[in-house]
Design an enzyme around this catalytic site. Structure first.
Site, PDB file in Angstrom:
ATOM      1  N   SER A  12      37.823 -15.841   7.283  1.00 15.11           N
ATOM      2  CA  SER A  12      38.250 -14.780   8.214  1.00 15.11           C
ATOM      3  C   SER A  12      37.076 -13.915   8.658  1.00 15.11           C
ATOM      4  CB  SER A  12      39.337 -13.906   7.583  1.00 15.11           C
ATOM      5  OG  SER A  12      38.799 -13.167   6.516  1.00 15.11           O
ATOM      6  N   TYR A 154      31.016  -8.047 -11.079  1.00 10.40           N
ATOM      7  CA  TYR A 154      30.702  -9.018 -10.014  1.00 10.40           C
ATOM      8  C   TYR A 154      29.679 -10.042 -10.518  1.00 10.40           C
ATOM      9  CZ  TYR A 154      28.990 -10.957  -5.613  1.00 10.40           C
ATOM     10  OH  TYR A 154      28.613 -11.824  -4.611  1.00 10.40           O
TER      11      TYR A 154
HETATM   12  N1  LIG Z   1      27.460 -10.303   1.499  1.00  9.57           N
HETATM   13  C1  LIG Z   1      26.626 -10.438   0.478  1.00  9.57           C
HETATM   14  O1  LIG Z   1      25.723  -9.606   0.254  1.00  9.57           O
HETATM   15  C2  LIG Z   1      26.712 -11.630  -0.400  1.00  9.57           C
HETATM   16  C3  LIG Z   1      27.879 -12.378  -0.510  1.00  9.57           C
HETATM   17  N2  LIG Z   1      27.915 -13.448  -1.371  1.00  9.57           N
HETATM   18  C4  LIG Z   1      29.137 -14.233  -1.518  1.00  9.57           C
HETATM   19  O2  LIG Z   1      29.472 -14.803  -0.281  1.00  9.57           O
HETATM   20  C5  LIG Z   1      30.867 -15.072  -0.234  1.00  9.57           C
HETATM   21  C6  LIG Z   1      31.438 -14.596   1.087  1.00  9.57           C
HETATM   22  O3  LIG Z   1      31.263 -13.205   1.203  1.00  9.57           O
HETATM   23  P1  LIG Z   1      30.930 -12.461   2.580  1.00  9.57           P
HETATM   24  O4  LIG Z   1      31.093 -13.359   3.718  1.00  9.57           O
HETATM   25  O5  LIG Z   1      29.650 -11.752   2.391  1.00  9.57           O
HETATM   26  O6  LIG Z   1      32.066 -11.330   2.571  1.00  9.57           O
HETATM   27  P2  LIG Z   1      33.356 -11.075   3.494  1.00  9.57           P
HETATM   28  O7  LIG Z   1      34.042  -9.933   2.862  1.00  9.57           O
HETATM   29  O8  LIG Z   1      32.947 -10.981   4.917  1.00  9.57           O
HETATM   30  O9  LIG Z   1      34.217 -12.396   3.316  1.00  9.57           O
HETATM   31  C7  LIG Z   1      34.936 -12.695   2.153  1.00  9.57           C
HETATM   32  C8  LIG Z   1      35.988 -13.700   2.499  1.00  9.57           C
HETATM   33  O10 LIG Z   1      36.685 -14.069   1.301  1.00  9.57           O
HETATM   34  C9  LIG Z   1      38.056 -13.969   1.589  1.00  9.57           C
HETATM   35  N3  LIG Z   1      38.916 -13.850   0.406  1.00  9.57           N
HETATM   36  C10 LIG Z   1      38.971 -12.851  -0.506  1.00  9.57           C
HETATM   37  N4  LIG Z   1      39.923 -13.116  -1.412  1.00  9.57           N
HETATM   38  C11 LIG Z   1      40.468 -14.317  -1.060  1.00  9.57           C
HETATM   39  C12 LIG Z   1      41.495 -15.131  -1.602  1.00  9.57           C
HETATM   40  N5  LIG Z   1      42.194 -14.763  -2.681  1.00  9.57           N
HETATM   41  N6  LIG Z   1      41.773 -16.311  -0.998  1.00  9.57           N
HETATM   42  C13 LIG Z   1      41.111 -16.685   0.106  1.00  9.57           C
HETATM   43  N7  LIG Z   1      40.154 -15.952   0.678  1.00  9.57           N
HETATM   44  C14 LIG Z   1      39.839 -14.778   0.091  1.00  9.57           C
HETATM   45  C15 LIG Z   1      38.201 -12.786   2.531  1.00  9.57           C
HETATM   46  O11 LIG Z   1      39.482 -12.788   3.144  1.00  9.57           O
HETATM   47  P3  LIG Z   1      40.222 -11.453   3.642  1.00  9.57           P
HETATM   48  O12 LIG Z   1      39.637 -11.153   4.988  1.00  9.57           O
HETATM   49  O13 LIG Z   1      41.655 -11.848   3.702  1.00  9.57           O
HETATM   50  O14 LIG Z   1      39.937 -10.394   2.619  1.00  9.57           O
HETATM   51  C16 LIG Z   1      37.051 -13.117   3.470  1.00  9.57           C
HETATM   52  O15 LIG Z   1      37.421 -14.125   4.372  1.00  9.57           O
HETATM   53  C17 LIG Z   1      31.467 -14.387  -1.458  1.00  9.57           C
HETATM   54  O16 LIG Z   1      31.712 -15.363  -2.459  1.00  9.57           O
HETATM   55  C18 LIG Z   1      30.367 -13.433  -1.916  1.00  9.57           C
HETATM   56  O17 LIG Z   1      30.415 -13.198  -3.293  1.00  9.57           O
HETATM   57  C19 LIG Z   1      26.819 -13.839  -2.090  1.00  9.57           C
HETATM   58  C20 LIG Z   1      25.657 -13.162  -2.000  1.00  9.57           C
HETATM   59  C21 LIG Z   1      25.509 -11.982  -1.180  1.00  9.57           C
HETATM   60  C1  LIG Z   2      21.034  -0.814  -4.228  1.00 12.70           C
HETATM   61  C2  LIG Z   2      20.018  -0.725  -5.331  1.00 12.70           C
HETATM   62  C3  LIG Z   2      19.421  -1.840  -5.894  1.00 12.70           C
HETATM   63  C4  LIG Z   2      19.675  -3.244  -5.509  1.00 12.70           C
HETATM   64  C5  LIG Z   2      20.762  -3.802  -5.016  1.00 12.70           C
HETATM   65  C6  LIG Z   2      20.865  -5.201  -4.665  1.00 12.70           C
HETATM   66  C7  LIG Z   2      19.678  -6.064  -4.778  1.00 12.70           C
HETATM   67  C8  LIG Z   2      22.053  -5.681  -4.267  1.00 12.70           C
HETATM   68  C9  LIG Z   2      22.329  -7.065  -4.015  1.00 12.70           C
HETATM   69  C10 LIG Z   2      23.550  -7.452  -3.666  1.00 12.70           C
HETATM   70  C11 LIG Z   2      23.995  -8.823  -3.580  1.00 12.70           C
HETATM   71  C12 LIG Z   2      23.085  -9.931  -3.751  1.00 12.70           C
HETATM   72  C13 LIG Z   2      25.335  -9.008  -3.378  1.00 12.70           C
HETATM   73  C14 LIG Z   2      26.051 -10.226  -3.333  1.00 12.70           C
HETATM   74  O1  LIG Z   2      26.032 -11.153  -4.106  1.00 12.70           O
HETATM   75  C15 LIG Z   2      18.411  -1.697  -7.003  1.00 12.70           C
HETATM   76  C16 LIG Z   2      17.215  -2.569  -6.754  1.00 12.70           C
HETATM   77  C17 LIG Z   2      19.041  -2.069  -8.325  1.00 12.70           C
HETATM   78  C18 LIG Z   2      17.868  -0.265  -7.102  1.00 12.70           C
HETATM   79  C19 LIG Z   2      18.919   0.763  -6.998  1.00 12.70           C
HETATM   80  C20 LIG Z   2      19.672   0.667  -5.729  1.00 12.70           C
END
Ligand SMILES: NC(=O)C1=CN([C@@H]2O[C@H](COP(=O)(O)OP(=O)(O)OC[C@H]3O[C@@H](n4cnc5c(N)ncnc54)[C@H](OP(=O)(O)O)[C@@H]3O)[C@@H](O)[C@H]2O)C=CC1
Ligand SMILES: CC1=C(/C=C/C(C)=C/C=C/C(C)=C/C=O)C(C)(C)CCC1
Length: 318
Positions: A12, A154
């Site tokens: 989505s 997480y």
């Molecule tokens: N953004 C980031 O910084 C990072 C993200 N990731 C990972 O990437 C993946 C996608 O995230 P991202 O695109 O960033 O985030 P978004 O929030 O944009 O997308 C998340 C998606 O997962 C869906 N979702 C949540 N719960 C369910 C469920 N029970 N069944 C089916 N779909 C579900 C959401 O649907 P709905 O719209 O209905 O909530 C949405 O489509 C995740 O696994 C996240 O952990 C990894 C590293 C970094």
């Molecule tokens: C904000 C913040 C930090 C880093 C955050 C990071 C790196 C977040 C990464 C998020 C990801 C990867 C999400 C999805 O998987 C530090 C460095 C601890 C310093 C304190 C403030």
């Protein structure tokens, strides 16, 4: 043409949406994408981005990774009930001190990020094993290999995903199946906005002053800057993942962000585990002095692992 059936969860928004569109627009039309989401009422953005691929190489279906019946119904509706590539992407974040989070919130993260993958594999693995063919691609995170302050639950959910896949990989190899973990750093999507908004709403009354201050004035205060300086686009992640699914020998792990790689490398550089923890401690507690310096340091240290270099250079399959 023998097109591969690809099923993607969580389409989505964000990475799932970008993945569905990128793979459906494959230059050689090698894939039929089943782009799934739990709430079809949210399909508009995907429909718009899919353009002419909709109904051709992209089909939208309902699938909730927390609901076994929904997974079964979706898989049963695929041609012959089979898929060649699963991209497990659906996920959610959670930040804050654990004393301020309810068990329900924490369980929802584990249920979605970890058990969501387990439910999917229970459904599709038997057929992939029987056919001795298939690729399981999991959108993990750098937090699948390294914890980050205030991301305790997480990170635990992504560590669980990585441990599960690492254990599964040997069995998979016996059946000629591939598993690939995609490990992005921060990516600018709804995830960032949701985590930020929820983080700002955290009821810190159950936390002591030091913890509450650390969360508000260090973590939340620098959150946006981290995404601005290190964040990739969902299209970047889709491009990396497209390369992974078109490779003959896809890697088990793939980090998408070369800016972030030096941080995860600290873990492997010191078997005691102290180096990454000391480094994060300095970034956090001496952050006024070293925070910007740390970011510049990361940029200076930018280097490519052999695997990501090979993927960047691998134009032969695209
Ligand atoms: N953004 C980031 O910084 C990072 C993200 N990731 C990972 O990437 C993946 C996608 O995230 P991202 O695109 O960033 O985030 P978004 O929030 O944009 O997308 C998340 C998606 O997962 C869906 N979702 C949540 N719960 C369910 C469920 N029970 N069944 C089916 N779909 C579900 C959401 O649907 P709905 O719209 O209905 O909530 C949405 O489509 C995740 O696994 C996240 O952990 C990894 C590293 C970094
Ligand atoms: C904000 C913040 C930090 C880093 C955050 C990071 C790196 C977040 C990464 C998020 C990801 C990867 C999400 C999805 O998987 C530090 C460095 C601890 C310093 C304190 C403030």
């Amino acid at each position: 043409m023998n097109q591969k059936i690809v099923l993607i969860t969580g389409c989505s928004s964000g990475i799932g949406l970008a993945l569905a569109v990128r793979i459906a627009k494959d230059e050689k039309k090698r894939f039929i994408v089943y782009a799934t989401m739990r709430n079809l009422g949210k399909a508009e953005a995907l429909v718009e981005a899919a353009g002419r691929t909709l109904g051709r190489t992209l089909v939208i279906k309902q699938l909730d990774v927390c609901n076994e019946d929904s997974i079964k119904a979706c898989v049963a509706s695929l041609p012959d009930g089979k898929l060649d590539i699963l991209i497990s992407n659906a996920g959610m974040g959670l930040v804050g001190p654990i004393e301020c989070q309810s068990m329900e919130e924490m369980k929802a993260v584990m249920d979605t990020n970890f058990f969501g993958l387990v439910r999917l594999l229970k459904e599709i693995l038997p057929d992939m094993k029987k056919r001795k063919s298939g690729h399981i691609v999991v959108i993990s995170s750098v937090m699948g290999i390294q914890g980050i302050l205030f991301n305790d639950i997480y990170a635990a959910s992504k560590f669980a995903v990585e441990g599960f896949c690492e254990s599964m990989a040997v069995q998979a190899m016996r059946f000629n199946l591939n598993i690939s973990l995609i490990e992005p750093g921060p990516v600018v999507t709804e995830f960032e906005h949701k985590v930020y908004e929820e983080g700002m709403k955290t009821d810190l009354s159950k936390a002591d002053k030091v913890t509450a201050d650390m969360f508000t004035n260090i973590y939340m205060k620098n959150f946006k800057q981290i995404y601005e300086s290190l964040g990739q686009t969902p299209e970047d992640i889709a491009e990396h993942t497209h390369k992974i699914i078109t490779m003959d020998n896809p890697p088990f792990r793939h980090q998408t962000n070369t800016l972030y790689t030096p941080m995860t490398t600290l873990k492997y550089a010191d078997p005691s585990g102290d180096l990454p923890i000391d480094t994060f401690y300095k970034m956090v507690f001496e952050h006024d002095k070293v925070f910007n310096a740390s970011l510049n340091f990361l940029k200076l240290l930018r280097w490519r692992t052999r695997k990501s270099f090979a993927i960047d250079k691998d134009k032969s399959n695209s």
